[in-house]
Design an enzyme around this catalytic site. Structure first.
Site, short mmCIF file in Angstrom:
data_model
loop_
_atom_site.label_atom_id
_atom_site.label_comp_id
_atom_site.label_asym_id
_atom_site.label_seq_id
_atom_site.Cartn_x
_atom_site.Cartn_y
_atom_site.Cartn_z
N ARG A 75 -53.47 39.29 -3.00
CA ARG A 75 -54.15 38.19 -2.66
C ARG A 75 -53.50 37.44 -1.88
O ARG A 75 -54.31 36.97 -0.81
CB ARG A 75 -54.57 37.45 -4.09
CG ARG A 75 -55.64 36.52 -3.48
CD ARG A 75 -56.19 35.85 -4.63
NE ARG A 75 -55.17 34.95 -5.42
CZ ARG A 75 -55.51 34.32 -6.69
NH1 ARG A 75 -56.87 34.33 -7.45
NH2 ARG A 75 -54.56 33.67 -7.30
N LYS A 81 -56.99 31.58 -0.54
CA LYS A 81 -56.12 30.88 -1.05
C LYS A 81 -55.07 30.03 0.01
O LYS A 81 -53.77 30.16 -0.12
CB LYS A 81 -55.34 31.35 -2.42
CG LYS A 81 -54.88 30.39 -3.53
CD LYS A 81 -54.45 31.22 -4.57
CE LYS A 81 -54.05 30.20 -5.72
NZ LYS A 81 -54.87 29.11 -6.16
N1 PMP Z 1 -60.47 28.70 -8.13
C1 PMP Z 1 -59.59 28.05 -7.77
C2 PMP Z 1 -60.19 26.98 -6.68
C3 PMP Z 1 -58.12 27.86 -7.82
O1 PMP Z 1 -57.42 27.02 -7.48
C4 PMP Z 1 -57.70 28.88 -9.03
C5 PMP Z 1 -56.42 28.89 -9.26
N2 PMP Z 1 -55.58 29.72 -8.49
C6 PMP Z 1 -58.66 29.44 -9.66
C7 PMP Z 1 -60.01 29.66 -9.33
C8 PMP Z 1 -58.31 30.60 -10.52
O2 PMP Z 1 -57.47 31.75 -10.04
P1 PMP Z 1 -56.60 32.39 -10.78
O3 PMP Z 1 -57.04 32.84 -12.02
O4 PMP Z 1 -56.16 33.68 -9.77
O5 PMP Z 1 -55.57 31.55 -10.99
#
Ligand code: PMP
Length: 305
Positions: free
Chosen positions: A52, A152
């Site tokens: 990612r 991200k």
């Molecule tokens: N949405 C946002 C905006 C986030 O910052 C996160 C945390 N990284 C998530 C969802 C959850 O993603 P993940 O399960 O990959 O941590």
């Protein structure tokens, strides 16, 4: 034990882990990152996080100056140097690097990479037992044609504004909608609703991060014979649902029992949510990339909570 940070190829003490004020990650939020968890000597879903990170970097046209293998090794070494084993939280960041005061990323010759390994506890235990209250933020989630939330990126101001609004309203997390009023996600978590034996989350094309915990929970649910769907929904469907929960690397899976003063379902964490939280805890204690460099996953059955 002194905290050690990986910074551009060196392992340095926290007090020396500094980047320049001319770094565009700081000046413009120009960069990408991952938050990753360590459980029981294993880094959970490390390959998925690295993929990612590379995808986010590809979209913003940022060349990560390390290979996937080198990043994996540097991540494991940072964890080892900080003496973390049972549990930990890793922050992997790639910034555009030092540049001029103009926006021009092409004048930033060398991206910066740093890795922090520490511990984290997002919510008190009580939240996992009783459930969380959400407040809908007035600030909507970024539209997909702007900074697509699938990236991200270091640009979290959208989420920060929503989080401030929730905090000011006495809630620990904010629900973020899109410009049409559809539910998208929370400021650091994806959202699920439960209807009978069906769990529903938001399709990522609507503007949500493709959460790694989200995908893991969907797999666990399918393996347990639950129906899993990605469908648009509104706040009404949250209140009408039997259960609601959030997923995220830092939060793990956390029940939601209230939205804007309304009670969701029975007002208590429901059976499907509890089963999935249990299944998630189980998999985090028995799966992942070992920090000792050996092949295979973590020690099955060992206690960590
Ligand atoms: N949405 C946002 C905006 C986030 O910052 C996160 C945390 N990284 C998530 C969802 C959850 O993603 P993940 O399960 O990959 O941590």
């Amino acid at each position: 034990m002194k905290q050690i940070v990986f910074l551009d190829g060196q392992y340095v003490e926290k007090s020396k882990a500094k980047i320049t004020v001319f770094d565009h990650g700081l000046l413009y939020g120009d960069g990408v990152f991952e938050g990753i968890r360590l459980y029981n000597g294993c880094i959970f879903k490390l390959h998925e996080h690295i993929e990612r990170l590379f995808l986010s970097a590809r979209y913003i046209m940022l060349n990560i100056p390390m290979t996937r293998e080198d990043l994996i090794e540097a991540t494991a070494e940072t964890v080892r140097r900080n003496g973390l084993y049972e549990s930990g939280y890793i922050r992997l960041v790639v910034t555009r690097g030092e540049g001029t005061l103009g926006l021009a990323p092409w004048l930033c010759p060398k991206p910066s990479v740093f890795i922090i390994a520490t511990t984290i506890k997002l919510y008190p235990d009580e939240v996992y037992e009783k459930g969380l209250m959400l407040v809908t933020a007035a600030t909507t989630r970024n539209r997909v044609e702007t900074v697509n939330p699938r990236i991200k990126s270091l640009n979290y101001l959208n989420n920060i504004l929503a989080r401030i609004e929730a905090h000011n309203a006495g809630a620990e997390e904010a629900l973020m909608l899109d410009h049409n009023g559809y539910v998208i996600e929370c400021t650091a978590d994806n959202i699920f609703i439960v209807r009978g034996k069906k769990i529903v989350t938001v399709p990522v094309y609507m503007g949500a991060l493709k959460g790694i915990t989200r995908d893991c929970i969907m797999d666990l649910a399918r393996n347990r014979g639950l129906e899993v769907a990605e469908e648009p929904f509104t706040r009404f469907e949250i209140v009408a649902a039997d259960e609601c929960f959030l997923t995220g690397t830092a939060a793990e899976a956390v029940p939601v029992t209230r939205l804007d003063g309304r009670v969701i379902g029975s007002g208590e964490p429901g059976p499907v949510t509890k089963e999935l939280i249990g299944a998630f805890r189980e998999i985090t204690s028995s799966d992942g990339v070992r920090i000792d460099g050996q092949k295979g996953s973590g020690r099955k059955g060992s206690k960590k909570r």
